[in-house]
Design an enzyme around this catalytic site. Sequence first.
Site, PDB file in Angstrom:
ATOM      1  N   GLY A  15       0.816  -1.208   0.000  1.00 19.00           N
ATOM      2  CA  GLY A  15       0.000   0.000   0.000  1.00 19.00           C
ATOM      3  C   GLY A  15       0.851   1.260   0.000  1.00 19.00           C
ATOM      4  N   ALA A  72      -4.996  -2.118   6.694  1.00 20.24           N
ATOM      5  CA  ALA A  72      -6.262  -1.683   7.287  1.00 20.24           C
ATOM      6  C   ALA A  72      -7.274  -1.415   6.185  1.00 20.24           C
ATOM      7  CB  ALA A  72      -6.072  -0.417   8.123  1.00 20.24           C
ATOM      8  N   TYR A 134     -15.446   3.281  10.602  1.00 24.11           N
ATOM      9  CA  TYR A 134     -14.003   3.177  10.391  1.00 24.11           C
ATOM     10  C   TYR A 134     -13.254   3.554  11.662  1.00 24.11           C
ATOM     11  CZ  TYR A 134      -9.340   4.866   9.169  1.00 24.11           C
ATOM     12  OH  TYR A 134      -7.993   5.126   9.170  1.00 24.11           O
ATOM     13  N   LYS A 138     -10.913   1.127  14.205  1.00 22.39           N
ATOM     14  CA  LYS A 138      -9.516   1.441  14.510  1.00 22.39           C
ATOM     15  C   LYS A 138      -9.328   1.647  16.013  1.00 22.39           C
ATOM     16  CE  LYS A 138      -6.565   1.841  12.039  1.00 22.39           C
ATOM     17  NZ  LYS A 138      -5.588   0.800  11.579  1.00 22.39           N
TER      18      LYS A 138
END
Length: 310
Positions: A15, A72, A134, A138
Amino acid sequence: MTESKPKILITGSTGLLGRSVVRVFRDAGHQVLPLSYSRSAPGATKLDLTDTNAVKSLLESYKPDAIVHCAAERRPDVAEKDPSAAERLNVEATRTLAQYDGLLVYVSTDYVFPGDAPESGYAEEDPTEPLNLYGKTKELGERETVAGKGKNVVVRVPILYGKAEYNAESAVNILVDVVLNKAGKEKVDMDDWAVRYPTHVDDVAVALLRITDVYLKDTTSPFPKILHYSSSVPYTKLTMCQLFASCLPSKPSLEHLVPIRRGPDLTKGETRRPKDCKLGMKAQGNLGLDLHKIEGEDRFRKWWTERLGQ
C-alpha cells in the site's frame, strides 16, 4: 561480533504507506519480511491476515522482533458498506498480531477522535469518541494492541499522501484528478468544512522506524502505549485543490468545484466525519524521537509544487 539487525514483519506492504515503510526499514539495515494480500508485489509474501491459523503459523516460523501493522480498511465509506469485513481486518487481525510475544507497532488514525480538537491538538491520553464505523474499528484495534502480549504501541497518524501508483491510493492524491476534472463532471461538491493535516508517507515511515528502534532497544522502560505523528499545517479538501491548481502548469479552472461548508448530511446517506482531529505530539517526551523535526515547514506545499510543476 556483529550485532544482528532486527527482523521486521510489515503488513500492508504494497500500500501507499507500506511501500515507504519497507524501503525506510531496509535502508536502515533491518531484515524485512513484507506481507500483502489483495495487491501482490515482487518479494512480498501473500498472507490473509484474517486467517488466524495462517498468521500464527507465520509468526512462529519467522519469529519477528517487531511487527509494523500498516494493513487496514482505511476508507470510511467502504467500512460503512461492509462493516464485518472492516472489523475482521481492523480489529480481529490486530487481535491476533497483538497476542504475539514481540513488539507490535499499530498504525491508527486521527479519526478515533470526535473532531473538536483544541488549538494544541488532541493529547495522546485524551478520550476517544469516533463518529463513524471506520474510526470505531480502529479504536477497537487500539484496545487490542494495548491489551496485547508484547510491548506494543499505537501510532496515530492523519490523512496521508505521497508517491502513489495511482491517485485513488490516497484521499489526498485523488484530488488532483478532481482538479483536472478527469471524470468530466459539470459540478463536484468539495468539502471546505473539515480541517485535515496531510502528512507524507515517507515522514510517517521515518517516525515508525525511530519508534520501533527505541522500543526494541529498551525492553524494560515504561514507554507510552500511544504516540502521535502528524503535520501541523491545516488544509481543507478545497484548499488542497486550490493549491494543486496553482501548481499545475495548465492552471486549470476550479469552476466545477462547489464549496461545501457544512458537516456531512446524514439524511443523504453521507458518512459521518469529524471536523478537526489535530494531533498533538507531547507523549514522545524524553524518548529522544524528535518526531516533530522530521517534516520541514509546510512540506505539503513544497512537495506538490515540485511534483505537479514538472
